[in-house]
Design an enzyme around this catalytic site. Structure first.
Site, mmCIF file in Angstrom:
data_model
loop_
_atom_site.group_PDB
_atom_site.id
_atom_site.type_symbol
_atom_site.label_atom_id
_atom_site.label_comp_id
_atom_site.label_asym_id
_atom_site.label_seq_id
_atom_site.Cartn_x
_atom_site.Cartn_y
_atom_site.Cartn_z
ATOM 1 N N PHE A 110 -18.358 90.372 168.860
ATOM 2 C CA PHE A 110 -18.428 90.106 167.418
ATOM 3 C C PHE A 110 -17.990 88.651 167.213
ATOM 4 O O PHE A 110 -17.058 88.356 166.465
ATOM 5 C CB PHE A 110 -17.527 91.045 166.607
ATOM 6 N N ASP A 129 -22.942 88.550 169.686
ATOM 7 C CA ASP A 129 -23.029 88.793 168.244
ATOM 8 C C ASP A 129 -24.433 89.276 167.919
ATOM 9 O O ASP A 129 -25.379 89.020 168.672
ATOM 10 C CB ASP A 129 -22.704 87.518 167.457
ATOM 11 N N ALA A 170 -22.831 95.015 169.621
ATOM 12 C CA ALA A 170 -21.635 95.073 170.468
ATOM 13 C C ALA A 170 -21.535 96.394 171.227
ATOM 14 O O ALA A 170 -21.147 96.420 172.401
ATOM 15 C CB ALA A 170 -20.392 94.862 169.614
ATOM 16 N N ASP A 213 -13.425 91.434 167.702
ATOM 17 C CA ASP A 213 -13.052 91.129 166.321
ATOM 18 C C ASP A 213 -14.141 91.648 165.394
ATOM 19 O O ASP A 213 -14.889 90.874 164.793
ATOM 20 C CB ASP A 213 -12.880 89.602 166.182
ATOM 21 N N CYS A 239 -9.763 93.860 160.318
ATOM 22 C CA CYS A 239 -9.582 93.264 158.989
ATOM 23 C C CYS A 239 -9.772 94.335 157.931
ATOM 24 O O CYS A 239 -10.119 94.052 156.793
ATOM 25 C CB CYS A 239 -10.538 92.093 158.784
#
Lengths: 396, 396
Positions: free
Chosen positions: A229, A251, A280, A300, A340
């Site tokens: 990512f 990606d 991914a 990530d 996140c």
């Protein structure tokens, strides 16, 4: 802009004790009648508690779930160009203390006294996300203040924020000042990144991972690095700048990988850089089947658990990423797992990640837990908005 | 040392599912009979669960609340000089990836596969805290392994750890190898510290605050810095090295302040450094009365809440420190509040700190939350042992 003297009063409903210093109030906390419903979205009102004690000047939006956003403890404060300049000046002073070069998140909404407003700075260019009605209707003044205080020559309005719809705002961007001339060069952690501020994902580059990029880069010295990512190469390029033997960026976006490749070339590391356009979840098992192993693997992913409804499925996805990533780490190598997701707190994310690592048959030490960089401050009344988690593990 | 073949078996009591991978087991989790009680403290046993499935080789201490400490997943593993050398070698490899100079916590107990054993390294000197019986009885082998693997010439046994009494161990220190020749010079974050490894507090210097020293030092550039509970000048000297206008170190120990002073002189910053021997709770109001204000105030007190019984009183003490410290911060200056209390988690500590800041009449942004440095890794099964919290606030 309305003058303080003609400012309408909006009152909180009773039973909201302890919420007086809150940076915002939901519609169901507010006395809403015909008069208040007629106040235009984005107007500044004088906020009072149920006992009519003044709480400050607040931005009002009768159409939003977040009906009130506190702007100033002074209920009569003029919310004008001067006020905006003062807020931006304070935000700028913090970044000047933190960074040597003008590349950072300049304003992080409530925490910087600019509710709903995000500003990312890329040298002479500022990208503004006016995600609340009060800021949308004051955009010209905001652009003026940014130009005057921060000295930028271009201000990009990014209207892609998911929350704008909730505020009744459209998704139309704009550019003020000097036009953009292709992707912007961003120096960070010794690497050079390229940010596409016109067409890029969100604001073209994420500053929040900066300290985690730096920490991972140190661990990756002399090692083969895998950045899953990768977007525009956040972890990969920092690792190459710090002396990684090689970096492979995975990606799903060819455009993002092209910018990563350009960054690797700008850093003189083109020969150590490799890009792979792939999903991914396909790429990781494929790399395993190819016999590829890495001294540092970084995952990530996008927010798998952006809200409570997505939490359980999100945690399963984090576990899966951890399992797949762990399988690609050399003995005594490092695995960095990021989230996140607002809905997954550190404890839940850590638990899911460690479960995934264990399922890959690997034993882990937790070397470090990182968060968002300090240009993403947190409001004292909203400590739970610290959303970014980066788990640094060493695997036996 | 007992041979694997003659290794006694110790079994967990039923109903301990999910604890199989735990790094230790309390006495009440273990089947204790006349046979097991006769096993000498520090002996290595073969650990089994209630269904007689092997869990690994464990250190046993029938006299300790922590009766079992897992050493190796292989129940027959020889826990000898080679094994110790392997564990230390793995710990060393992590630090080599993290740091350029040999000054760090070399082994952090369970997280580094050396249960109950702390090793701090100061160049050629290692300070060992063998806080578990298995390590105490193997001290000669441990000293040998440290010398061979890390290449140190002096090993200091520090027997001042509070937990040694619970293991039935005495408080007698020792020095192996080359004798110590006064305080050791420690380069860290661009500053020079002096650590008194023979007579100093704990191991003479705390490495755990290293990243927080660095972060604070950056914020202190060009500012007047106050370091309360300064010990040998951890925050003050890092700030001076980074370009602070001045630093005042307050501590109750004249010996610690003398080492701080020596560090300031070694860094060529003697003229910007000031020391004040005083109780922090007296010194902070006194400084206020003198009209002193600072651009950066750091309060790094001893653990006010080391255990659950002390939690409420400890939180009140943290609130008081926050209130007193906040009163000394210039407008838009920074306040750094630290806690090394195991019993006060981040949420409780943050709440107490922000309450204290609010009582001082100051509004705060949370700029950063720091933890212990990466030479203090955390065991995957013990994430709650991340004890150190450093709250970086900007005060309006």
């Amino acid at each position: 802009m309305p003058q303080p003297t003609e400012r309408p009063v909006v009152r909180l409903r009773p039973g909201r004790r302890g919420r007086e210093r809150a940076p915002w109030h939901y519609a169901d906390e507010v006395v809403l009648d015909r008069r208040t419903r007629a106040i235009p979205a984005g107007a500044v009102v004088a906020l009072e508690d149920a006992e009519r004690r003044p709480l400050g000047a607040a931005a009002f939006n009768p159409g939003s779930k977040i009906a009130l956003r506190l702007l100033d403890p002074d209920p009569a404060a003029a919310i004008d160009a001067d006020w905006l300049a003062r807020q931006i000046g304070r935000a700028l002073a913090l970044r000047a203390a933190l960074f040597d070069a003008p590349f950072y998140r300049l304003a992080h909404a409530e925490a910087d006294g600019l509710p709903g407003v995000i500003v990312d700075r890329f040298g002479d260019v500022a990208v503004v996300q006016p995600n609340a009605a009060w800021a949308e209707v004051r955009l010209p003044a905001l652009v003026e203040a940014l130009t005057a205080v921060a000295g930028v020559t271009t201000v990009v309005k990014n209207a892609g924020g998911r929350t704008r719809g909730l505020e009744g705002l459209d998704a139309e961007g704009a550019v003020f000042g000097a036009p953009l001339d292709g992707p912007v060069e961003v120096p960070m952690n010794g690497a050079t990144y390229f940010a596409d501020l016109a067409g890029g994902q969100k604001t073209g580059l994420f500053y929040d991972q900066r300290p985690n990029h730096a920490f991972a880069a140190r661990l990756g010295r002399g090692r083969a690095v895998l950045d899953v990512f990768a977007h525009v190469g956040g972890f990969a390029l920092a690792a190459l700048a710090a002396g990684a033997a090689s970096a492979l960026a995975v990606d799903g976006s060819a455009a993002a990988l092209a910018l990563a490749e350009r960054g690797a070339a700008a850093g003189g590391a083109a020969e150590r850089f490799e890009a792979r356009k792939a999903d991914a979840f396909d790429a990781m098992p494929a790399l395993g089947a190819e016999g590829r192993r890495f001294g540092l693997v970084v995952c990530d992913p996008p927010a798998f658990a952006p809200n409570k409804a997505a939490l359980e499925a999100g945690l399963r996805a984090y576990e899966r990423v951890a399992r797949m990533g762990a399988a690609l780490v050399e003995p005594d190598g490092f695995l960095v797992l990021c989230s996140c997701s607002h809905a997954a707190d550190l404890a839940r994310f850590r638990e899911a990640s460690l479960r995934g690592v264990a399922r890959a048959g690997r034993a882990a030490q937790i070397v470090h837990v990182g968060g968002a960089g300090p240009d993403h401050p947190v409001h004292a009344e909203l400590p739970e908005t610290a959303y970014l988690k980066a788990l640094f593990l060493r695997l036996a």
